[in-house]
Design an enzyme around this catalytic site. Structure first.
Site, PDB file in Angstrom:
ATOM      1  CE  LYS A  73      -3.063   1.823   2.616  1.00 53.00           C
ATOM      2  NZ  LYS A  73      -4.643   2.003   3.761  1.00 53.00           N
ATOM      3  CB  SER A 148      -7.952   4.060   3.504  1.00 53.16           C
ATOM      4  OG  SER A 148      -7.077   3.085   3.859  1.00 53.16           O
ATOM      5  CB  SER A 172      -8.015   0.574   6.116  1.00 57.85           C
ATOM      6  OG  SER A 172      -8.669   2.052   5.530  1.00 57.85           O
TER       7      SER A 172
HETATM    8  N1  GLN Z   1     -12.676   4.050   6.981  1.00 57.44           N
HETATM    9  C1  GLN Z   1     -11.763   4.619   7.883  1.00 57.44           C
HETATM   10  C2  GLN Z   1     -11.614   5.597   7.829  1.00 57.44           C
HETATM   11  O1  GLN Z   1     -11.738   6.754   6.889  1.00 57.44           O
HETATM   12  C3  GLN Z   1     -10.691   3.044   7.961  1.00 57.44           C
HETATM   13  C4  GLN Z   1      -9.542   4.035   7.012  1.00 57.44           C
HETATM   14  C5  GLN Z   1      -9.032   2.895   7.851  1.00 57.44           C
HETATM   15  O2  GLN Z   1      -9.042   2.181   8.690  1.00 57.44           O
HETATM   16  N2  GLN Z   1      -7.460   3.360   7.335  1.00 57.44           N
HETATM   17  O3  GLN Z   1     -11.161   6.494   8.789  1.00 57.44           O
END
Ligand code: GLN
Length: 466
Positions: A73, A148, A172
């Site tokens: 990532k 994400s 994410s």
């Molecule tokens: N969707 C969550 C957020 O926007 C989780 C993001 C993540 O785990 N990096 O914060």
């Protein structure tokens, strides 16, 4: 093919790592789903694969992962490669060293194929908040892949690589895995070093793994986990922890999911009963505070962590004429950061500001303590807790949401385990032919290996019953 099958075929020399890497690079360079922000330098990746082939041929294979192509990532450092975090502000940043997890993977002989697309700084649930381009769901291309780590999940689901490193702050890794029909595993907080992972919310961030099956996640986790002197929260897992053979369904989460996701959980529960696991009931009432607590805490931490991207210490500097340093910082951040990131920085700064801190941040921390304690007490009654991985089907791509709160609320399934710091894995449980949907299995902190091995058994039984 699963990671294990690929690894076995490599050692039997059914195909070579060079062939694998070549195919993965071809697919990555022509990828229609937008999985990548940067594809690895072909020559460098193929040299690494050839070195691996030599080792395999001479019987000195470094590890089970030697010769395996993998993606990383784009918020994790790979020395010499660009690392953008999906943000304009880091568009030109090249990583000066390897993250701990990446170094471990390279030392084990993995071949890095590219850096995957993500919501800017990990803030989002669809990979549509990447500053560069969206990623599409390879299983249902008119839908989002989740986020994400959407690029990571799509790179596995589209068969480019058998495993991908992602990061999970509030879901994410698990949520995009669920949307893309693959497995996504978030380890216990601190089980993998965060050294070289760009911080979003340091008390929640964990590097996780996406793979076709839980065994694939476990093989990568084995290599990347363990104590690292550069991350004081990292630790080794105890040997041979055991999971009591009883499970509970989180009613709080079950009731917040769609009919279809509930059916997936029902199936997982039936399967566990078939495996002689005893069903008990537990309650985690504090889950009702989880989304609010998560957004306050993660935004508060992000507001501090992202202060370094100011066009001076890190990040692209504005070209505009500036009359002061403050103006330079302000213009650089205005130009370099996206709307959602700015929103979180404002929210977090407010929640931490004097006069507000007690009402917001402090209360969120109290809620987090309640959630952690509720999980601890639940795990005195059962070995694992299962829940839907997501509240509903993957949303259609390109739909503009008026209310960010609507998107935040959809994180309800995954943020509880993040706040409690416990391991959790999402495995596919949809009916054949329907949109992907995962079931989440959570266990007490540090029982990662036991959780992964149970998840693999469930995965295999589910497959066999299809
Ligand atoms: N969707 C969550 C957020 O926007 C989780 C993001 C993540 O785990 N990096 O914060």
């Amino acid at each position: 093919m699963t990671l294990k099958e690929i690894s076995n075929n490599l050692s039997k020399r059914v195909f070579s790592s060079s062939e694998l890497a070549c195919e993965a690079l071809d697919k990555a360079e022509n990828d229609a789903f937008g999985c990548f922000i940067t594809v690895a330098d072909r020559e460098e990746a193929l040299n690494a694969a050839m070195a691996s082939d030599k080792r395999i041929k001479s019987g000195s294979r470094l590890s089970f992962l030697d010769g395996i192509p993998i993606t990383v990532k784009d918020n994790i450092l790979v020395s010499g490669m660009k690392m953008t975090c999906g943000s304009r502000i880091l568009e030109d940043f090249t990583a000066p060293y390897d993250a701990f997890a990446v170094k471990r993977l390279k030392d084990a002989g993995c071949i890095i194929i590219g850096k995957t697309n993500m919501d800017e700084f990990g803030m989002g649930s669809s990979t549509e908040y990447s500053a560069f381009h969206p990623t599409f769901n390879p299983i249902c291309t008119d839908r989002v892949p989740g986020g994400s780590s959407g690029g990571a999940a799509a790179s596995v689901a589209s068969g480019i690589v058998p495993a991908a490193l992602g990061s999970d702050t509030g879901g994410s890794v698990r949520q995009p895995a669920s949307y893309c029909g693959v497995c996504g595993y978030k380890p216990t907080y601190g089980a993998v070093s965060r050294f070289g992972l760009t911080a979003f919310a340091s008390s929640l961030d964990v590097i996780g793994v996406i793979s076709e099956d839980p065994d694939g996640c476990a093989a990568v986790f084995d290599i990347i986990s363990g104590r690292d002197v550069y991350d004081s929260t990292s630790h080794d897992l105890p040997e041979n922890a055991s999971l009591p053979m009883s499970f509970a369904v989180s009613d709080e989460l079950y009731n917040a999911a769609s009919e279809k996701q509930r059916r997936a959980v029902d199936k997982a529960a039936a399967l566990l009963s078939d495996m002689s696991w005893k069903r008990v009931s537990v309650s985690i009432p504090s889950i009702k505070y989880a989304v609010q607590a998560y957004y306050l805490i993660s935004s508060a931490e992000a507001s501090s962590n992202l202060a370094r991207f100011d066009g001076i210490r890190y990040g692209r500097r504005t070209d505009r004429e500036c009359e002061s340093v403050e103006e330079l910082i302000s213009f650089s951040r205005e130009e370099g950061l996206g709307k959602e990131v700015k929103r979180r920085i404002l929210l977090g700064t407010y929640a931490l500001s004097s006069g507000q801190r007690e009402d917001w941040y402090q209360k969120a921390m109290t809620a987090r303590r309640l959630i952690t304690d509720d999980f601890k007490s639940a795990f005195t009654k059962c070995g694992i807790i299962i829940a839907p991985s997501v509240p509903d089907d993957p949303p259609k791509a390109g739909v503009v949401h008026d209310s960010p709160l609507e998107i935040y609320r959809s994180d309800i399934m995954t943020v509880p385990a993040s706040l409690a710091g416990i391991p959790s894995i999402s495995i596919p449980f949809e009916n054949k032919g329907s949109l992907p949907s995962g079931v989440q299995i959570m266990a007490s902190a540090d029982s990662d290996r036991e959780l992964l091995s149970l998840a693999q058994k469930m995965y295999m039984m589910r497959k066999a019953s299809e």
